[in-house]
Motif scaffolding. Structure first.
Motif, PDB file in Angstrom:
ATOM      1  N   LEU A  36       0.863  -1.180   0.000  1.00  0.00           N
ATOM      2  CA  LEU A  36       0.000   0.000   0.000  1.00  0.00           C
ATOM      3  C   LEU A  36       0.899   1.230   0.000  1.00  0.00           C
ATOM      4  CD1 LEU A  36      -2.700  -0.953   2.662  1.00  0.00           C
ATOM      5  CD2 LEU A  36      -3.013  -0.729   0.205  1.00  0.00           C
ATOM      6  N   LEU A  37       0.881   1.974  -1.092  1.00  0.00           N
ATOM      7  CA  LEU A  37       1.737   3.140  -1.221  1.00  0.00           C
ATOM      8  C   LEU A  37       0.971   4.430  -0.969  1.00  0.00           C
ATOM      9  CD1 LEU A  37       3.697   2.209  -4.469  1.00  0.00           C
ATOM     10  CD2 LEU A  37       4.465   1.992  -2.100  1.00  0.00           C
ATOM     11  N   TYR A  38       1.580   5.326  -0.216  1.00  0.00           N
ATOM     12  CA  TYR A  38       1.073   6.683  -0.016  1.00  0.00           C
ATOM     13  C   TYR A  38      -0.406   6.703   0.359  1.00  0.00           C
ATOM     14  CZ  TYR A  38       5.315   7.175  -2.757  1.00  0.00           C
ATOM     15  OH  TYR A  38       6.589   7.047  -3.238  1.00  0.00           O
ATOM     16  N   LEU A  39      -0.767   5.927   1.341  1.00  0.00           N
ATOM     17  CA  LEU A  39      -2.163   5.841   1.762  1.00  0.00           C
ATOM     18  C   LEU A  39      -2.584   7.147   2.429  1.00  0.00           C
ATOM     19  CD1 LEU A  39      -4.174   3.540   1.488  1.00  0.00           C
ATOM     20  CD2 LEU A  39      -3.600   2.832   3.802  1.00  0.00           C
ATOM     21  N   GLU A  42      -8.854   9.284   2.211  1.00  0.00           N
ATOM     22  CA  GLU A  42      -9.838   8.944   1.170  1.00  0.00           C
ATOM     23  C   GLU A  42      -9.493   7.626   0.482  1.00  0.00           C
ATOM     24  OE1 GLU A  42     -11.907  10.738  -2.875  1.00  0.00           O
ATOM     25  OE2 GLU A  42     -10.623  12.039  -1.680  1.00  0.00           O
ATOM     26  N   SER A  43      -8.221   7.425   0.170  1.00  0.00           N
ATOM     27  CA  SER A  43      -7.841   6.177  -0.501  1.00  0.00           C
ATOM     28  C   SER A  43      -8.025   4.981   0.431  1.00  0.00           C
ATOM     29  CB  SER A  43      -6.413   6.245  -1.033  1.00  0.00           C
ATOM     30  OG  SER A  43      -5.487   6.529  -0.020  1.00  0.00           O
ATOM     31  N   ALA A  44      -7.724   5.135   1.713  1.00  0.00           N
ATOM     32  CA  ALA A  44      -7.930   4.042   2.672  1.00  0.00           C
ATOM     33  C   ALA A  44      -9.417   3.736   2.826  1.00  0.00           C
ATOM     34  CB  ALA A  44      -7.316   4.399   4.022  1.00  0.00           C
ATOM     35  N   TYR A  45     -10.231   4.768   2.864  1.00  0.00           N
ATOM     36  CA  TYR A  45     -11.686   4.620   2.978  1.00  0.00           C
ATOM     37  C   TYR A  45     -12.223   3.841   1.771  1.00  0.00           C
ATOM     38  CZ  TYR A  45     -16.529   6.232   3.811  1.00  0.00           C
ATOM     39  OH  TYR A  45     -17.872   6.298   4.058  1.00  0.00           O
ATOM     40  N   LEU A  59      -6.365  -6.761   3.304  1.00  0.00           N
ATOM     41  CA  LEU A  59      -6.445  -5.365   2.863  1.00  0.00           C
ATOM     42  C   LEU A  59      -7.455  -4.605   3.718  1.00  0.00           C
ATOM     43  CD1 LEU A  59      -5.761  -3.043   0.960  1.00  0.00           C
ATOM     44  CD2 LEU A  59      -7.431  -3.984  -0.670  1.00  0.00           C
ATOM     45  N   LYS A  60      -8.556  -5.216   3.998  1.00  0.00           N
ATOM     46  CA  LYS A  60      -9.571  -4.585   4.841  1.00  0.00           C
ATOM     47  C   LYS A  60      -8.989  -4.267   6.217  1.00  0.00           C
ATOM     48  CE  LYS A  60     -14.162  -5.347   6.800  1.00  0.00           C
ATOM     49  NZ  LYS A  60     -15.291  -6.271   6.934  1.00  0.00           N
ATOM     50  N   SER A  61      -8.241  -5.195   6.757  1.00  0.00           N
ATOM     51  CA  SER A  61      -7.620  -5.003   8.067  1.00  0.00           C
ATOM     52  C   SER A  61      -6.599  -3.864   8.048  1.00  0.00           C
ATOM     53  CB  SER A  61      -6.960  -6.311   8.510  1.00  0.00           C
ATOM     54  OG  SER A  61      -6.290  -6.126   9.726  1.00  0.00           O
ATOM     55  N   GLU A  62      -5.776  -3.812   7.020  1.00  0.00           N
ATOM     56  CA  GLU A  62      -4.783  -2.734   6.923  1.00  0.00           C
ATOM     57  C   GLU A  62      -5.449  -1.375   6.776  1.00  0.00           C
ATOM     58  OE1 GLU A  62      -1.094  -3.047   4.880  1.00  0.00           O
ATOM     59  OE2 GLU A  62      -1.315  -5.219   4.672  1.00  0.00           O
ATOM     60  N   CYS A  63      -6.498  -1.313   5.968  1.00  0.00           N
ATOM     61  CA  CYS A  63      -7.220  -0.053   5.790  1.00  0.00           C
ATOM     62  C   CYS A  63      -7.911   0.355   7.089  1.00  0.00           C
ATOM     63  CB  CYS A  63      -8.232  -0.162   4.661  1.00  0.00           C
ATOM     64  SG  CYS A  63      -7.473  -0.318   3.032  1.00  0.00           S
ATOM     65  N   SER A  65      -6.973  -0.371  10.125  1.00  0.00           N
ATOM     66  CA  SER A  65      -5.934   0.117  11.040  1.00  0.00           C
ATOM     67  C   SER A  65      -5.537   1.549  10.709  1.00  0.00           C
ATOM     68  CB  SER A  65      -4.703  -0.777  10.982  1.00  0.00           C
ATOM     69  OG  SER A  65      -4.987  -2.042  11.509  1.00  0.00           O
ATOM     70  N   PHE A  66      -5.356   1.828   9.416  1.00  0.00           N
ATOM     71  CA  PHE A  66      -4.997   3.177   8.993  1.00  0.00           C
ATOM     72  C   PHE A  66      -6.107   4.157   9.385  1.00  0.00           C
ATOM     73  CE2 PHE A  66      -5.170   6.763   6.143  1.00  0.00           C
ATOM     74  CZ  PHE A  66      -3.853   7.195   6.103  1.00  0.00           C
ATOM     75  N   LEU A  67      -7.346   3.800   9.131  1.00  0.00           N
ATOM     76  CA  LEU A  67      -8.465   4.689   9.443  1.00  0.00           C
ATOM     77  C   LEU A  67      -8.567   4.939  10.942  1.00  0.00           C
ATOM     78  CD1 LEU A  67     -11.028   3.195   6.904  1.00  0.00           C
ATOM     79  CD2 LEU A  67      -9.909   5.440   6.751  1.00  0.00           C
ATOM     80  N   LYS A  68      -8.377   3.899  11.749  1.00  0.00           N
ATOM     81  CA  LYS A  68      -8.414   4.062  13.210  1.00  0.00           C
ATOM     82  C   LYS A  68      -7.276   4.965  13.682  1.00  0.00           C
ATOM     83  CE  LYS A  68      -9.086  -0.484  14.002  1.00  0.00           C
ATOM     84  NZ  LYS A  68      -9.179  -1.744  14.755  1.00  0.00           N
ATOM     85  N   ASP A  69      -6.101   4.789  13.110  1.00  0.00           N
ATOM     86  CA  ASP A  69      -4.941   5.595  13.506  1.00  0.00           C
ATOM     87  C   ASP A  69      -5.089   7.056  13.105  1.00  0.00           C
ATOM     88  OD1 ASP A  69      -3.725   3.355  14.575  1.00  0.00           O
ATOM     89  OD2 ASP A  69      -2.409   3.028  12.842  1.00  0.00           O
TER      90      ASP A  69
END
Length: 130
Positions: A36-39, A42-45, A59-63, A65-69
């Protein structure tokens, strides 16, 4: 799709109409390289939605985590809606905790608009508050 008698099996391309070009490009990059580059938010969502639709749990899990962070006052209501729509109790709980721990959130215009359009979710959160 390609194994059953569907139009994609007989054609040379697959039209994915509900995802934008950037999301599809990021989705395919992840599928082929686990990268996952330059997340950004909006792109994570958008990737979260795609990952859930196509059941790509890593992928869902990584996104997620990013959204929670990257939870913030200006995006927490949208994320609560997303978590509820996708029946993601872990993400939903994290957003609820964020809102409950940031009590000033209840005095914002965003929260007031959220209550008008999402009665069930706002009622659930208020129940947790008491």
């Amino acid at each position: 799709m390609f194994e059953n008698d569907m139009r994609e099996k007989n054609g040379e391309c697959v039209d994915i109409e509900d995802l934008d070009d950037d999301t599809i490009q990021r989705f395919l990059l992840y599928m082929y390289t686990d990268t996952l580059l330059y997340l950004q938010w909006e792109s994570a969502y958008n990737l979260y939605v795609a990952a859930d639709k196509y059941e790509i749990l890593s992928l869902k899990s990584e996104c997620s985590s990013f959204l929670k962070d990257n939870l913030a006052q200006d995006n927490c209501c949208d994320l609560l809606i997303l978590a509820d729509m996708h029946q993601d109790e872990d993400l939903k709980s994290a957003v609820q905790d964020y809102i409950l721990n940031n009590k000033h959130m209840f005095h914002t215009n965003e929260w007031k608009n959220f209550m008008k359009t999402n009665l069930q979710l706002s009622a659930e959160l208020m129940f947790l508050k008491v």
